[in-house]
Design a protein around this motif. Structure first.
Motif, PDB file in Angstrom:
ATOM      1  N   CYS A 253      -8.158  -1.926   1.109  1.00 56.80           N
ATOM      2  CA  CYS A 253      -6.823  -2.244   1.617  1.00 56.80           C
ATOM      3  C   CYS A 253      -6.194  -3.414   0.866  1.00 56.80           C
ATOM      4  O   CYS A 253      -6.792  -4.492   0.757  1.00 56.80           O
ATOM      5  CB  CYS A 253      -6.881  -2.570   3.110  1.00 56.80           C
ATOM      6  SG  CYS A 253      -5.266  -2.922   3.848  1.00 56.80           S
ATOM      7  N   LEU A 254      -4.984  -3.190   0.366  1.00 53.04           N
ATOM      8  CA  LEU A 254      -4.181  -4.247  -0.238  1.00 53.04           C
ATOM      9  C   LEU A 254      -3.276  -4.825   0.850  1.00 53.04           C
ATOM     10  O   LEU A 254      -2.609  -4.074   1.560  1.00 53.04           O
ATOM     11  CB  LEU A 254      -3.344  -3.686  -1.389  1.00 53.04           C
ATOM     12  CG  LEU A 254      -4.143  -3.129  -2.569  1.00 53.04           C
ATOM     13  CD1 LEU A 254      -3.259  -2.262  -3.458  1.00 53.04           C
ATOM     14  CD2 LEU A 254      -4.760  -4.258  -3.388  1.00 53.04           C
ATOM     15  N   ARG A 255      -3.247  -6.163   0.976  1.00 50.53           N
ATOM     16  CA  ARG A 255      -2.488  -6.775   2.052  1.00 50.53           C
ATOM     17  C   ARG A 255      -1.687  -8.004   1.582  1.00 50.53           C
ATOM     18  O   ARG A 255      -1.294  -8.856   2.372  1.00 50.53           O
ATOM     19  CB  ARG A 255      -3.420  -7.160   3.199  1.00 50.53           C
ATOM     20  CG  ARG A 255      -4.715  -7.837   2.805  1.00 50.53           C
ATOM     21  CD  ARG A 255      -4.624  -9.320   2.565  1.00 50.53           C
ATOM     22  NE  ARG A 255      -4.249 -10.013   3.788  1.00 50.53           N
ATOM     23  CZ  ARG A 255      -3.563 -11.128   3.818  1.00 50.53           C
ATOM     24  NH1 ARG A 255      -3.151 -11.683   2.679  1.00 50.53           N
ATOM     25  NH2 ARG A 255      -3.260 -11.720   4.943  1.00 50.53           N
ATOM     26  N   GLY A 256      -1.451  -8.050   0.269  1.00 53.54           N
ATOM     27  CA  GLY A 256      -0.737  -9.189  -0.292  1.00 53.54           C
ATOM     28  C   GLY A 256      -1.687 -10.336  -0.587  1.00 53.54           C
ATOM     29  O   GLY A 256      -2.750 -10.457   0.014  1.00 53.54           O
ATOM     30  N   VAL A 257      -1.297 -11.182  -1.534  1.00 50.34           N
ATOM     31  CA  VAL A 257      -2.126 -12.325  -1.914  1.00 50.34           C
ATOM     32  C   VAL A 257      -1.370 -13.617  -1.617  1.00 50.34           C
ATOM     33  O   VAL A 257      -0.140 -13.667  -1.670  1.00 50.34           O
ATOM     34  CB  VAL A 257      -2.521 -12.261  -3.405  1.00 50.34           C
ATOM     35  CG1 VAL A 257      -3.477 -11.106  -3.643  1.00 50.34           C
ATOM     36  CG2 VAL A 257      -1.304 -12.125  -4.308  1.00 50.34           C
ATOM     37  N   LYS A 258      -2.108 -14.638  -1.312  1.00 53.91           N
ATOM     38  CA  LYS A 258      -1.511 -15.910  -0.906  1.00 53.91           C
ATOM     39  C   LYS A 258      -0.929 -16.617  -2.124  1.00 53.91           C
ATOM     40  O   LYS A 258      -1.655 -16.975  -3.052  1.00 53.91           O
ATOM     41  CB  LYS A 258      -2.548 -16.792  -0.225  1.00 53.91           C
ATOM     42  CG  LYS A 258      -1.964 -17.918   0.606  1.00 53.91           C
ATOM     43  CD  LYS A 258      -3.070 -18.620   1.383  1.00 53.91           C
ATOM     44  CE  LYS A 258      -2.516 -19.651   2.338  1.00 53.91           C
ATOM     45  NZ  LYS A 258      -1.713 -19.059   3.409  1.00 53.91           N
ATOM     46  N   SER A 259       0.371 -16.786  -2.122  1.00 54.79           N
ATOM     47  CA  SER A 259       1.059 -17.443  -3.232  1.00 54.79           C
ATOM     48  C   SER A 259       2.443 -17.850  -2.777  1.00 54.79           C
ATOM     49  O   SER A 259       3.152 -17.089  -2.128  1.00 54.79           O
ATOM     50  CB  SER A 259       1.170 -16.488  -4.442  1.00 54.79           C
ATOM     51  OG  SER A 259       2.046 -17.022  -5.407  1.00 54.79           O
ATOM     52  N   HIS A 273      -0.981  -2.495  -7.339  1.00 53.43           N
ATOM     53  CA  HIS A 273      -2.389  -2.290  -7.671  1.00 53.43           C
ATOM     54  C   HIS A 273      -2.961  -1.011  -7.071  1.00 53.43           C
ATOM     55  O   HIS A 273      -4.134  -0.702  -7.286  1.00 53.43           O
ATOM     56  CB  HIS A 273      -3.223  -3.493  -7.196  1.00 53.43           C
ATOM     57  CG  HIS A 273      -3.236  -4.626  -8.160  1.00 53.43           C
ATOM     58  ND1 HIS A 273      -3.568  -5.914  -7.803  1.00 53.43           N
ATOM     59  CD2 HIS A 273      -2.957  -4.673  -9.484  1.00 53.43           C
ATOM     60  CE1 HIS A 273      -3.485  -6.705  -8.861  1.00 53.43           C
ATOM     61  NE2 HIS A 273      -3.119  -5.965  -9.887  1.00 53.43           N
ATOM     62  N   VAL A 274      -2.151  -0.274  -6.286  1.00 53.60           N
ATOM     63  CA  VAL A 274      -2.655   0.977  -5.706  1.00 53.60           C
ATOM     64  C   VAL A 274      -3.205   1.903  -6.789  1.00 53.60           C
ATOM     65  O   VAL A 274      -4.359   2.347  -6.705  1.00 53.60           O
ATOM     66  CB  VAL A 274      -1.566   1.685  -4.868  1.00 53.60           C
ATOM     67  CG1 VAL A 274      -2.013   3.099  -4.503  1.00 53.60           C
ATOM     68  CG2 VAL A 274      -1.251   0.895  -3.607  1.00 53.60           C
ATOM     69  N   VAL A 285      -7.192   4.246  -0.923  1.00 53.29           N
ATOM     70  CA  VAL A 285      -6.511   2.948  -0.911  1.00 53.29           C
ATOM     71  C   VAL A 285      -5.528   2.878   0.253  1.00 53.29           C
ATOM     72  O   VAL A 285      -4.735   3.799   0.471  1.00 53.29           O
ATOM     73  CB  VAL A 285      -5.774   2.696  -2.234  1.00 53.29           C
ATOM     74  CG1 VAL A 285      -5.156   1.295  -2.235  1.00 53.29           C
ATOM     75  CG2 VAL A 285      -6.726   2.844  -3.416  1.00 53.29           C
ATOM     76  N   CYS A 286      -5.578   1.765   0.980  1.00 50.35           N
ATOM     77  CA  CYS A 286      -4.679   1.490   2.102  1.00 50.35           C
ATOM     78  C   CYS A 286      -3.766   0.332   1.731  1.00 50.35           C
ATOM     79  O   CYS A 286      -4.115  -0.504   0.886  1.00 50.35           O
ATOM     80  CB  CYS A 286      -5.513   1.132   3.336  1.00 50.35           C
ATOM     81  SG  CYS A 286      -4.576   0.570   4.776  1.00 50.35           S
ATOM     82  N   ASN A 319      -3.178   5.977   0.302  1.00 53.24           N
ATOM     83  CA  ASN A 319      -3.762   7.023   1.138  1.00 53.24           C
ATOM     84  C   ASN A 319      -3.786   6.667   2.615  1.00 53.24           C
ATOM     85  O   ASN A 319      -4.150   7.489   3.449  1.00 53.24           O
ATOM     86  CB  ASN A 319      -5.194   7.315   0.679  1.00 53.24           C
ATOM     87  CG  ASN A 319      -5.269   7.552  -0.805  1.00 53.24           C
ATOM     88  OD1 ASN A 319      -5.856   6.751  -1.532  1.00 53.24           O
ATOM     89  ND2 ASN A 319      -4.653   8.609  -1.280  1.00 53.24           N
ATOM     90  N   MET A 320      -3.378   5.432   2.911  1.00 51.36           N
ATOM     91  CA  MET A 320      -3.424   4.985   4.303  1.00 51.36           C
ATOM     92  C   MET A 320      -2.483   3.811   4.476  1.00 51.36           C
ATOM     93  O   MET A 320      -2.306   2.992   3.574  1.00 51.36           O
ATOM     94  CB  MET A 320      -4.863   4.590   4.660  1.00 51.36           C
ATOM     95  CG  MET A 320      -5.083   4.059   6.056  1.00 51.36           C
ATOM     96  SD  MET A 320      -6.859   3.875   6.371  1.00 51.36           S
ATOM     97  CE  MET A 320      -6.847   2.570   7.602  1.00 51.36           C
ATOM     98  N   LEU A 321      -1.833   3.752   5.644  1.00 54.71           N
ATOM     99  CA  LEU A 321      -0.967   2.636   6.020  1.00 54.71           C
ATOM    100  C   LEU A 321      -1.546   1.973   7.256  1.00 54.71           C
ATOM    101  O   LEU A 321      -1.979   2.649   8.189  1.00 54.71           O
ATOM    102  CB  LEU A 321       0.451   3.117   6.329  1.00 54.71           C
ATOM    103  CG  LEU A 321       1.386   3.423   5.162  1.00 54.71           C
ATOM    104  CD1 LEU A 321       2.676   4.039   5.693  1.00 54.71           C
ATOM    105  CD2 LEU A 321       1.691   2.162   4.368  1.00 54.71           C
ATOM    106  N   LEU A 322      -1.523   0.649   7.284  1.00 54.77           N
ATOM    107  CA  LEU A 322      -1.951  -0.133   8.431  1.00 54.77           C
ATOM    108  C   LEU A 322      -0.744  -0.978   8.849  1.00 54.77           C
ATOM    109  O   LEU A 322      -0.363  -1.909   8.139  1.00 54.77           O
ATOM    110  CB  LEU A 322      -3.128  -1.025   8.035  1.00 54.77           C
ATOM    111  CG  LEU A 322      -3.922  -1.699   9.143  1.00 54.77           C
ATOM    112  CD1 LEU A 322      -4.728  -0.683   9.932  1.00 54.77           C
ATOM    113  CD2 LEU A 322      -4.863  -2.756   8.550  1.00 54.77           C
TER     114      LEU A 322
END
Length: 382
Positions: A253-259, A273-274, A285-286, A319-322
């Motif tokens: 799961c990609l959820r953003g990076v702290k910046s 990056h998906v 990939v989510c 392939n997936m959303l959260l």
């Protein structure tokens, strides 16, 4: 090196024993046998760990039961594609397929608060024929004084409500190995009315003991969220930790990076990056647009930033959303300001279906172009 056996080979049969016997002449090589249950077949793989450059792959490929031999070309021994030599396998859980072609939407509460709110969400999901949800019982918080979830106390009624509304899978974060046991016990006590996908949150992205704990059990699949301050390689290596313990039913799961570069959003959105994750690994990939954006603002086109961020992931092949929804965000005990409401559910689902359709058309167009160029000898087929 990875030795892939033919589908009909018995993991304890004579073919594997002959292969292992041949490999004993290489004393520095350790072997690990792993069964991979994909969406269409079960594959047995033998992993060779150590200096494999002197092992003749052509000899092994001719041995009975061997389908092919793969020279490992990256650090991700078990989850990697190794330069395209391995295709994705995916997995089936609770009757639902998870692979790099599938698409699922997990909606719900970041932190479960009341049975009433949970039932409202489940009722809406059933009306839309959605059988997957996100529901947090254990919630890590920055402040020790903030609500940190109801823990195991909410699990029985949460699982019973899921069964009542035909929710097949709940994505739920675990913070320590004991939480896996609590979930398992609560499911058994309630008659296993639903399934659970164990979520590794961004704060535990390099909690290696927890990674090994979820990897060493085979009952539940894992949703791994990229560490908020980790490189992609570091996060993929964390997934390799999980897989190396035996469980490769993993969704990344990609959820953003702290910046600070992501302001005014909570995180810098990394959904570009998906396709990278899908190219490097065999994992579905989510994307999590809610925690990436972290607020409910609309663009001039009238569409929420969260919708736009979700669309970026889906149009890239996620392939997936959260996604976080709450019936009454003003009453939420956690992350209320960023939660979408049930009144916005129809719009969100219609929007995602539109974007998903567009991705599939783009995918078909890309495949036709690739086939055309390969036919003309314009691309390197390796």
């Amino acid at each position: 090196m990875i030795i892939i056996l033919k589908p009909d080979i018995d993991p304890s049969g004579v073919e594997i024993q002959n292969i292992l016997g041949y490999l004993r002449q290489f004393p520095d090589i350790k072997t690990q046998i792993s069964g991979v249950r994909g969406t269409s077949r079960v594959v047995t793989e033998i992993y060779l760990i150590g200096p494999t450059h002197d092992i003749p792959s052509e000899v092994i490929e001719k041995m009975p039961g061997v389908e092919r031999v793969v020279r490992v070309s990256s650090k991700y021994r078990q989850i990697g594609r190794h330069g395209g030599q391995l295709g994705e396998l995916g997995f089936v859980y609770q009757g639902l397929e998870f692979n790099q072609d599938a698409f699922h939407i997990f909606l719900g509460l970041c932190a479960v608060d009341t049975p009433e709110h949970v039932e409202i969400i489940f009722r809406h999901l059933k009306q839309h024929n959605i059988q997957t949800a996100r529901m947090g019982a254990y919630k890590p918080r920055t402040s020790p004084y903030d609500f940190q979830g109801h823990g195991k106390a909410c699990l029985p009624w949460l699982f019973e409500l899921a069964g009542k509304y035909d929710i097949k899978i709940i994505a739920m974060e675990v913070l320590r190995p004991e939480h896996i046991d609590e979930i398992h016990e609560a499911l058994q006590e309630t008659g296993n009315p639903t399934g659970v996908m164990l979520q590794i949150g961004t704060r535990n992205a390099q909690n290696f003991e927890l990674l090994k704990a979820v990897g060493s059990q085979s009952t539940y699949p894992i949703l791994y969220k990229r560490g908020m301050g980790l490189t992609l390689e570091e996060s993929l290596n964390a997934c390799e930790y999980i897989a190396s313990e035996g469980n490769r039913n993993i969704v990344f799961c990609l959820r953003g990076v702290k910046s600070m570069l992501g302001l005014p959003h909570r995180n810098l959105i990394d959904f570009g990056h998906v396709p990278v994750v899908k190219r490097l690994t065999r994992l579905p990939v989510c994307v999590d647009p809610t925690h990436s954006v972290g607020l409910k603002d609309r663009a001039p086109d009238g569409i929420y930033d969260i919708f736009h961020a979700a669309a970026q992931g889906v149009i890239s092949g996620a392939n997936m959303l959260l996604v976080e929804f709450h019936p009454r965000p003003e009453q939420a005990l956690c992350d209320g300001p960023q939660a979408l409401t049930m009144n916005e559910l129809d719009h969100f689902l219609a929007d995602m279906q539109l974007v998903r359709k567009c991705y599939l058309e783009r995918k078909a167009l890309g495949e036709r172009e690739l086939f055309r160029q390969l036919g003309k000898g314009g691309l390197n087929k390796s």
